[in-house]
Scaffold this motif. Structure first.
Motif, PDB file in Angstrom:
ATOM      1  N   LYS A  48     -44.550  13.298  23.490  1.00  0.00           N
ATOM      2  CA  LYS A  48     -43.192  12.814  23.302  1.00  0.00           C
ATOM      3  C   LYS A  48     -42.246  13.729  24.085  1.00  0.00           C
ATOM      4  N   ALA A  49     -41.528  13.146  25.026  1.00  0.00           N
ATOM      5  CA  ALA A  49     -40.493  13.899  25.744  1.00  0.00           C
ATOM      6  C   ALA A  49     -39.280  14.025  24.840  1.00  0.00           C
ATOM      7  N   ILE A  50     -38.670  15.207  24.848  1.00  0.00           N
ATOM      8  CA  ILE A  50     -37.537  15.472  23.965  1.00  0.00           C
ATOM      9  C   ILE A  50     -36.351  15.939  24.793  1.00  0.00           C
ATOM     10  N   GLY A  51     -35.242  15.256  24.651  1.00  0.00           N
ATOM     11  CA  GLY A  51     -34.006  15.641  25.314  1.00  0.00           C
ATOM     12  C   GLY A  51     -32.907  15.834  24.287  1.00  0.00           C
ATOM     13  N   THR A  52     -31.927  16.635  24.624  1.00  0.00           N
ATOM     14  CA  THR A  52     -30.795  16.860  23.726  1.00  0.00           C
ATOM     15  C   THR A  52     -29.490  16.676  24.476  1.00  0.00           C
ATOM     16  N   VAL A  53     -28.464  16.312  23.732  1.00  0.00           N
ATOM     17  CA  VAL A  53     -27.130  16.135  24.290  1.00  0.00           C
ATOM     18  C   VAL A  53     -26.140  16.889  23.408  1.00  0.00           C
ATOM     19  N   SER A  54     -25.366  17.767  24.012  1.00  0.00           N
ATOM     20  CA  SER A  54     -24.295  18.460  23.299  1.00  0.00           C
ATOM     21  C   SER A  54     -22.956  17.951  23.800  1.00  0.00           C
ATOM     22  N   GLY A  55     -21.886  18.295  23.090  1.00  0.00           N
ATOM     23  CA  GLY A  55     -20.551  17.939  23.545  1.00  0.00           C
ATOM     24  C   GLY A  55     -20.008  16.624  23.030  1.00  0.00           C
ATOM     25  N   SER A  56     -20.650  16.033  22.027  1.00  0.00           N
ATOM     26  CA  SER A  56     -20.141  14.768  21.476  1.00  0.00           C
ATOM     27  C   SER A  56     -18.779  14.975  20.830  1.00  0.00           C
ATOM     28  N   GLN A  57     -17.931  13.955  20.937  1.00  0.00           N
ATOM     29  CA  GLN A  57     -16.601  14.005  20.341  1.00  0.00           C
ATOM     30  C   GLN A  57     -16.352  12.734  19.541  1.00  0.00           C
ATOM     31  N   GLY A  58     -15.447  12.843  18.559  1.00  0.00           N
ATOM     32  CA  GLY A  58     -15.122  11.669  17.767  1.00  0.00           C
ATOM     33  C   GLY A  58     -14.460  12.045  16.464  1.00  0.00           C
ATOM     34  N   THR A  59     -14.318  11.046  15.598  1.00  0.00           N
ATOM     35  CA  THR A  59     -13.661  11.240  14.308  1.00  0.00           C
ATOM     36  C   THR A  59     -14.522  10.677  13.195  1.00  0.00           C
ATOM     37  N   LEU A  60     -14.357  11.280  12.032  1.00  0.00           N
ATOM     38  CA  LEU A  60     -15.065  10.858  10.832  1.00  0.00           C
ATOM     39  C   LEU A  60     -14.068  10.799   9.699  1.00  0.00           C
ATOM     40  N   VAL A  61     -14.049   9.693   8.969  1.00  0.00           N
ATOM     41  CA  VAL A  61     -13.254   9.559   7.751  1.00  0.00           C
ATOM     42  C   VAL A  61     -14.233   9.488   6.595  1.00  0.00           C
ATOM     43  N   PHE A  62     -14.071  10.401   5.622  1.00  0.00           N
ATOM     44  CA  PHE A  62     -15.117  10.519   4.608  1.00  0.00           C
ATOM     45  C   PHE A  62     -14.574  11.045   3.293  1.00  0.00           C
ATOM     46  N   ASP A  63     -15.020  10.420   2.201  1.00  0.00           N
ATOM     47  CA  ASP A  63     -14.765  10.870   0.838  1.00  0.00           C
ATOM     48  C   ASP A  63     -16.123  10.958   0.151  1.00  0.00           C
ATOM     49  N   PRO A  64     -16.590  12.161  -0.226  1.00  0.00           N
ATOM     50  CA  PRO A  64     -17.912  12.282  -0.843  1.00  0.00           C
ATOM     51  C   PRO A  64     -18.088  11.426  -2.088  1.00  0.00           C
ATOM     52  N   ALA A  65     -17.000  11.084  -2.750  1.00  0.00           N
ATOM     53  CA  ALA A  65     -17.089  10.274  -3.962  1.00  0.00           C
ATOM     54  C   ALA A  65     -17.156   8.781  -3.677  1.00  0.00           C
ATOM     55  N   ASP A  66     -16.971   8.397  -2.417  1.00  0.00           N
ATOM     56  CA  ASP A  66     -16.935   6.966  -2.086  1.00  0.00           C
ATOM     57  C   ASP A  66     -17.440   6.763  -0.663  1.00  0.00           C
ATOM     58  N   TRP A  67     -18.759   6.691  -0.528  1.00  0.00           N
ATOM     59  CA  TRP A  67     -19.368   6.493   0.791  1.00  0.00           C
ATOM     60  C   TRP A  67     -18.861   5.216   1.463  1.00  0.00           C
ATOM     61  N   SER A  68     -18.583   4.194   0.675  1.00  0.00           N
ATOM     62  CA  SER A  68     -18.237   2.894   1.264  1.00  0.00           C
ATOM     63  C   SER A  68     -16.958   2.944   2.085  1.00  0.00           C
ATOM     64  N   SER A  69     -16.120   3.963   1.869  1.00  0.00           N
ATOM     65  CA  SER A  69     -14.868   4.072   2.608  1.00  0.00           C
ATOM     66  C   SER A  69     -15.024   4.845   3.917  1.00  0.00           C
ATOM     67  N   ALA A  70     -16.225   5.350   4.184  1.00  0.00           N
ATOM     68  CA  ALA A  70     -16.436   6.193   5.372  1.00  0.00           C
ATOM     69  C   ALA A  70     -16.356   5.376   6.659  1.00  0.00           C
ATOM     70  N   ARG A  71     -15.877   6.036   7.714  1.00  0.00           N
ATOM     71  CA  ARG A  71     -15.855   5.448   9.056  1.00  0.00           C
ATOM     72  C   ARG A  71     -16.162   6.547  10.061  1.00  0.00           C
ATOM     73  N   VAL A  72     -16.817   6.157  11.143  1.00  0.00           N
ATOM     74  CA  VAL A  72     -17.124   7.143  12.175  1.00  0.00           C
ATOM     75  C   VAL A  72     -17.041   6.491  13.548  1.00  0.00           C
ATOM     76  N   GLU A  73     -16.475   7.224  14.499  1.00  0.00           N
ATOM     77  CA  GLU A  73     -16.441   6.817  15.907  1.00  0.00           C
ATOM     78  C   GLU A  73     -16.857   8.026  16.733  1.00  0.00           C
ATOM     79  N   VAL A  74     -17.873   7.843  17.582  1.00  0.00           N
ATOM     80  CA  VAL A  74     -18.438   8.959  18.329  1.00  0.00           C
ATOM     81  C   VAL A  74     -18.636   8.565  19.786  1.00  0.00           C
ATOM     82  N   SER A  75     -18.357   9.515  20.684  1.00  0.00           N
ATOM     83  CA  SER A  75     -18.654   9.356  22.102  1.00  0.00           C
ATOM     84  C   SER A  75     -19.653  10.451  22.494  1.00  0.00           C
ATOM     85  N   VAL A  76     -20.791  10.046  23.052  1.00  0.00           N
ATOM     86  CA  VAL A  76     -21.868  10.979  23.398  1.00  0.00           C
ATOM     87  C   VAL A  76     -21.962  11.071  24.922  1.00  0.00           C
ATOM     88  N   PRO A  77     -21.740  12.248  25.524  1.00  0.00           N
ATOM     89  CA  PRO A  77     -21.749  12.392  26.981  1.00  0.00           C
ATOM     90  C   PRO A  77     -23.169  12.425  27.543  1.00  0.00           C
TER      91      PRO A  77
END
Length: 226
Positions: A48-77
């Motif tokens: 299995k070839a393994i590669g990694t990517v660093s430098g991702s950027q984005g936002t996360l909206v999160f409440d540990p008491a309510d997973w259903s309200s979470a949102r995430v947007e990520v850009s991976v270079p």
């Protein structure tokens, strides 16, 4: 005992003012240094070839008491993908594979969260890779929400996630005799809580906490924060 009518309304307003505010999800910014995406794919049926990517950027909206309200947007270079060898990296980034010259980044935008328990959920969303968008599901684990132990002691959250993709689904079908179709993803994510100005007294409390934590910090001058 009944309150006099003239005191009822002022007391009601006072009670409402003193009532605790309903919890709401906090917004976090991904830490590009400590967020890493790992790719795993079969190479010539040998390993299995393994590669990694660093430098991702984005936002996360999160409440540990309510997973259903979470949102995430990520850009991976993807133009930063690293398989540990310069020639291999150039081959992976070439037009017949990731084509990072025309599509330097992949993006993921969540659409719904399917909670499983207090620390696990399936995160459904749209992954756009090489100009092609497909629905994918991430198996996510909530690791922790706490202050970072090093200055400036920012509030952090940490997650791990995995997924399985078909590269052919995104139009990446070159070298089928050498490169497997199934791509394993592993994501290790850290995010820093962003401040909401002008929202309420929590802002002052957060400022006071941060000032106190910075004042009592015991880091040695010149040390680098890992």
């Amino acid at each position: 005992m009944r309150l006099p009518q003239r005191l009822f309304v002022p007391c009601l307003l006072l009670a409402l003012a003193c009532a605790p505010a309903a919890a709401r999800p906090a917004q976090y910014a991904l830490d590009p240094v400590h967020t890493r995406v790992m790719l795993e794919i079969e190479h010539a049926g040998l390993s299995k070839a393994i590669g990694t990517v660093s430098g991702s950027q984005g936002t996360l909206v999160f409440d540990p008491a309510d997973w259903s309200s979470a949102r995430v947007e990520v850009s991976v270079p993807l133009d930063r993908v690293d398989f540990g060898d310069d020639r291999w990296n150039r081959a992976v980034r070439a037009r017949n594979l990731l084509d990072t010259e025309r599509h330097p980044s992949a993006t993921f935008v969540s659409s719904r969260i399917e909670p499983r328990d207090a620390t696990h959920a399936i995160v459904h969303g749209t992954l756009t890779l090489r100009g092609v968008s497909r629905e994918v599901a991430l198996d996510a684990t909530f690791n922790a929400a706490r202050r970072h132990p090093m200055p400036p002691f920012r509030r952090m959250v940490g997650f791990s996630a995995t997924a399985q993709l078909s590269r052919a689904d995104f139009g990446i079908d070159a070298w089928p005799s050498m490169i497997g179709d199934a791509v394993g993803l592993r994501i290790e994510l850290e995010a820093v809580r962003e401040r909401e100005r002008g929202v309420g007294p929590d802002d002052a409390d957060a400022d006071a906490d941060d000032a106190h934590d910075t004042a009592v910090g015991t880091d040695t001058p010149g040390d680098e924060t890992p």
